[in-house]
Each structure stands twice: as C-alpha cells, then as structure tokens.
Enzyme design. Structure first.
Site, PDB file in Angstrom:
ATOM      1  CB  CYS A  98      -5.528 -12.137 -10.182  1.00  0.00           C
ATOM      2  SG  CYS A  98      -4.216 -11.349  -9.254  1.00  0.00           S
ATOM      3  CB  SER A 122      -5.194  -5.189  -3.874  1.00  0.00           C
ATOM      4  OG  SER A 122      -4.561  -5.514  -2.659  1.00  0.00           O
ATOM      5  CB  CYS A 132       6.347  -4.829  -6.778  1.00  0.00           C
ATOM      6  SG  CYS A 132       5.429  -3.830  -5.589  1.00  0.00           S
ATOM      7  CB  CYS A 149       5.453  -6.881   1.018  1.00  0.00           C
ATOM      8  SG  CYS A 149       4.523  -5.349   0.808  1.00  0.00           S
ATOM      9  CD  GLU A 179       3.223 -14.738 -11.474  1.00  0.00           C
ATOM     10  OE1 GLU A 179       4.459 -14.657 -11.358  1.00  0.00           O
ATOM     11  OE2 GLU A 179       2.545 -15.597 -10.914  1.00  0.00           O
ATOM     12  CB  CYS A 237       1.784 -11.865  -6.072  1.00  0.00           C
ATOM     13  SG  CYS A 237       0.221 -11.474  -5.420  1.00  0.00           S
ATOM     14  CB  CYS A 283       5.104  -9.949  -1.752  1.00  0.00           C
ATOM     15  SG  CYS A 283       4.431  -9.825  -3.411  1.00  0.00           S
TER      16      CYS A 283
HETATM   17  N1  SAH Z   1       0.489  -4.134  -4.250  1.00  0.00           N
HETATM   18  C1  SAH Z   1      -0.857  -4.519  -3.949  1.00  0.00           C
HETATM   19  C2  SAH Z   1      -1.285  -5.782  -4.661  1.00  0.00           C
HETATM   20  C3  SAH Z   1      -0.443  -6.930  -4.263  1.00  0.00           C
HETATM   21  S1  SAH Z   1      -0.907  -8.564  -4.191  1.00  0.00           S
HETATM   22  C4  SAH Z   1      -1.020  -4.685  -2.450  1.00  0.00           C
HETATM   23  O1  SAH Z   1      -0.037  -4.630  -1.727  1.00  0.00           O
HETATM   24  O2  SAH Z   1      -2.155  -4.842  -1.991  1.00  0.00           O
HETATM   25  C5  SAH Z   1      -2.415  -8.785  -3.416  1.00  0.00           C
HETATM   26  C6  SAH Z   1      -2.373  -9.308  -1.987  1.00  0.00           C
HETATM   27  O3  SAH Z   1      -1.621 -10.508  -1.819  1.00  0.00           O
HETATM   28  C7  SAH Z   1      -1.776  -8.299  -1.025  1.00  0.00           C
HETATM   29  O4  SAH Z   1      -2.585  -8.221   0.103  1.00  0.00           O
HETATM   30  C8  SAH Z   1      -0.453  -8.925  -0.681  1.00  0.00           C
HETATM   31  O5  SAH Z   1       0.018  -8.427   0.525  1.00  0.00           O
HETATM   32  C9  SAH Z   1      -0.797 -10.392  -0.663  1.00  0.00           C
HETATM   33  N2  SAH Z   1       0.319 -11.313  -0.814  1.00  0.00           N
HETATM   34  C10 SAH Z   1       1.451 -11.165  -1.525  1.00  0.00           C
HETATM   35  N3  SAH Z   1       2.247 -12.248  -1.393  1.00  0.00           N
HETATM   36  C11 SAH Z   1       1.601 -13.099  -0.586  1.00  0.00           C
HETATM   37  C12 SAH Z   1       1.902 -14.377  -0.067  1.00  0.00           C
HETATM   38  N4  SAH Z   1       3.042 -14.989  -0.356  1.00  0.00           N
HETATM   39  N5  SAH Z   1       0.984 -14.976   0.730  1.00  0.00           N
HETATM   40  C13 SAH Z   1      -0.170 -14.349   1.035  1.00  0.00           C
HETATM   41  N6  SAH Z   1      -0.518 -13.152   0.601  1.00  0.00           N
HETATM   42  C14 SAH Z   1       0.362 -12.508  -0.204  1.00  0.00           C
END
Ligand code: SAH
Length: 348
Positions: free
Chosen positions: A102, A193, A109, A113, A89, A335, A116
């Site tokens: 984006c 990122s 992944c 985290c 997506e 995401c 996420c």
């Molecule tokens: N793998 C990369 C890109 C991921 S997404 C990274 O970790 O940076 C981009 C951003 O969105 C990251 O900072 C991630 O931590 C954040 N993110 C992911 N899910 C989220 C959520 N549910 N609420 C807020 N931020 C989120």
C-alpha cells in the site's frame, strides 16, 4: 533538486543523448534506479556521469527510516523519509498469492474525511511519480527482491493522499511502474482508490491503463455522506456511479466500492437497502471495512456481528460483497496513523 526516477525510459534516453553518452546508459540508469540503488551506487556508470547526474538530481529520493512488523499476521509497516525531510508511510500485506504494498500518493491529504488520519494536518504536497515508485523500489530491496525476482507483486494506492488529486504524477507512476525493463508490475495488479473525483475518474478511463478502480463510497445517501466525506458536497453519488459505469465501458474492468462501517452512521438497514437499490446489476464488488479507530476522530467501529450481517444483507440480494480482513491491527495499520505518531514524537 530533481528526481531522476520521475523519468520514463524514453525521457532518460533523451537526457543521456544531451550529455553525449551512449544510449545504452539510459537502460543502465533505469535498472539501477528501479533496483532501489542510489545514483552514486550505480557503478556501471562512469564516475563523471554519476557526478554530473548528482549536480541536478537527488541521490536517493525515498529512504526507509522505520519498520514495524505485526506479530499477528506478518503485515509490515514502513516509514519513509523523502529528500526534503517529509515523512510518509506504507504497508506490506502478505497473502497466499503474493505481497501487496500500500503506497502513498501525497504527503497528507486535503479531502478531510471524518474517519481518516491522513487528512488531519491537511495537504503538505504531492508526491512525484518517482517518489511513489521509490516506495516500491525500497520495499522490494528490503525484502531481498530484485527486478527479475520481485517481492512486491501487487500494489494498492490506498496510503496517504488522494491519487486523483495528484492526477498527472499518479498516471505517470502507473506508466513507469509497468515498464517491462523496470519493475514490470502490470496495472491489472494495481488498485487505485479514490474518494470519488468524478472528472478524474472519467479522464482515467481514457488513459488506456487497465488499473483497478476502487471508490470510497461509505454512504449511499448524499446528505449523510457529507458528514463523513466533504467531497460529497461537490459530487453526488449518482455522478460517481455514472463515472464508474463509464470506466467499465472503457476498460471492461469491474470496479470496487469501499465501505468502512461507522457505528450508527452508515451501518443501518436503510443504508444497506439503498446500496442494494443503487448497485444491483452493476459490475462491481463491495468491500466492507471495519473502521480502524483513530483516536483524534471520535468515531466508533461497528461490531463484527453487525459488519457480517450488513455484508450478508447485501450478498443475499445478489450483490458481490465481502468483509475485508483486518490486518496489522497491532501496528497502527490504518492510513496516516503511524506518520501521526512519528510527527507527535518528533514534536512536529
Ligand atoms: N484517498 C483515497 C485513498 C485513501 S485510503 C480514497 O479516499 O479512497 C483507502 C481507504 O481507507 C479509503 O476507502 C478510506 O476511506 C479508508 N479509510 C481511511 N481511514 C480509515 C479508517 N480509519 N478506518 C477504515 N477505513 C479507513
């Protein structure tokens, strides 16, 4: 089957010279692909050449299969199908200065985290350079754009996946997307990122690509950070900061920290004070993000009031910090959320 859009202009030239075709065919193929066409639609090429390309390469690597538009702010969400049936997506955010897309760099992944949605099913596979690029090619066409009148002006690698865990393809994408005879998007208009893969940040600093570096920090204390981001078991905050300094030294580009506020976990005074201590005097900006609640995860967002006062604490101490505007809240903006819905619906 391979993906023709993975190739750079020079690689296309080599491929064409092997077939005995004239070198200018490489440019025609490149412009056709970057305009979002299928191989079979590049009618400047002879039927024979198209046919021989289609024996080795997929006709269209990335296809938009669903779109949703936010009634609140015009943000658009896209579901793409890849040639092997996998689904990824992306989002398009509309700002006064242009449109930011984006894009995803992996299917799923493996960083896991806690907040996420992208990591819920683990990593399925890496995207190739052409598949990362294909998302932009298709959205540009969808918006009525061409190569000379591009509708996607900025790109963030903030969709599903960890770009630096797919290092070679991501770097190749960054080179191909800035190609002046193709999409011609400068890396200065692209933000990468990462959750903080230290060796790869250092390697990226050496590539001579002026991409904006964004690091997901989310907690300044190693022990607390481990609860949100398993990668914290591997790299300490101090190592990440050193790698960022190195990135600045090599590229001269200011870097950004992302900080998604989770209620009761990283929105405390203690965290704000430690951020100030660690980041003061650095060439960085802190982007405060309000957590997008993901139902499977059970973490709660900080209230808007706390988010703004957290940002104010940082700014008052001299740090550059802002609360990021939430966009697309009515269309599963975060995401991996739309993909999860799609997979649930399809019973995958
Ligand atoms: N793998 C990369 C890109 C991921 S997404 C990274 O970790 O940076 C981009 C951003 O969105 C990251 O900072 C991630 O931590 C954040 N993110 C992911 N899910 C989220 C959520 N549910 N609420 C807020 N931020 C989120």
């Amino acid at each position: 089957m391979k993906i023709l859009g993975d190739l750079s202009e020079n690689e296309l030239k080599e491929l064409i010279s092997e077939t005995g075709e004239k070198p200018f065919r490489a440019g025609q193929i490149l412009r056709g692909l970057r305009s979002g066409k299928r191989i079979s639609e590049i009618t400047e090429l002879s039927v024979g050449l198209r046919k021989s390309l289609l024996e080795k390469f997929v006709d269209l690597p990335v296809e938009i299969i669903e779109t949703r538009k936010s009634a609140i702010d015009g943000t658009e969400k896209f579901l793409f199908r890849l040639s092997d049936g996998n689904v990824i997506e992306g989002v398009l955010m509309k700002y006064k200065y242009g449109n930011t897309q984006c894009v995803s760099t992996q299917v799923g992944c493996r960083m896991g985290c806690a907040f996420c949605a992208s990591g819920i099913g683990g990593l399925v596979r890496n995207l190739s350079a052409g598949e990362i690029l294909g998302q932009i090619e298709q959205v540009n066409v969808y918006l009525g754009g061409t190569l000379t009148d591009r509708k996607v002006t900025n790109v963030v690698l903030m969709g599903s996946g960890e770009p630096l865990d797919n290092y070679e393809n991501t770097v190749k994408f960054l080179k191909n997307v800035s190609d002046s005879s193709g999409l011609n998007i400068s890396p200065r208009n692209i933000s990468l990122s990462t959750c903080g893969l230290v060796p790869e940040i250092r390697k990226l600093a050496e590539e001579n690509i002026d991409v904006n570096l964004t690091v997901s920090l989310h907690n300044p204390f190693d022990e607390q950070r481990k609860k949100l981001m398993p990668i914290a078991y591997k790299y300490k905050v101090k190592e990440i900061l050193d790698a960022c300094s190195y990135y600045f030294k090599k590229t001269g580009r200011r870097y950004i920290f992302e900080y998604s506020l989770v209620k009761g976990q990283n929105d405390t005074k203690e965290c704000a004070d430690e951020l100030i201590r660690l980041l003061k005097g650095r060439h960085c900006h802190v982007n405060i993000i309000r957590l997008n609640e993901v139902k499977e995860k059970g973490l709660l967002p900080t209230s808007d009031k706390t988010a703004y006062s957290f940002a104010e604490t940082l700014s008052k101490s001299g740090l550059s910090a802002t609360v990021r505007r939430s966009m697309g809240a009515d269309i599963e903006g975060a995401c991996g959320q739309l993909r999860r819905k799609y997979l649930e619906k399809e019973g995958v």
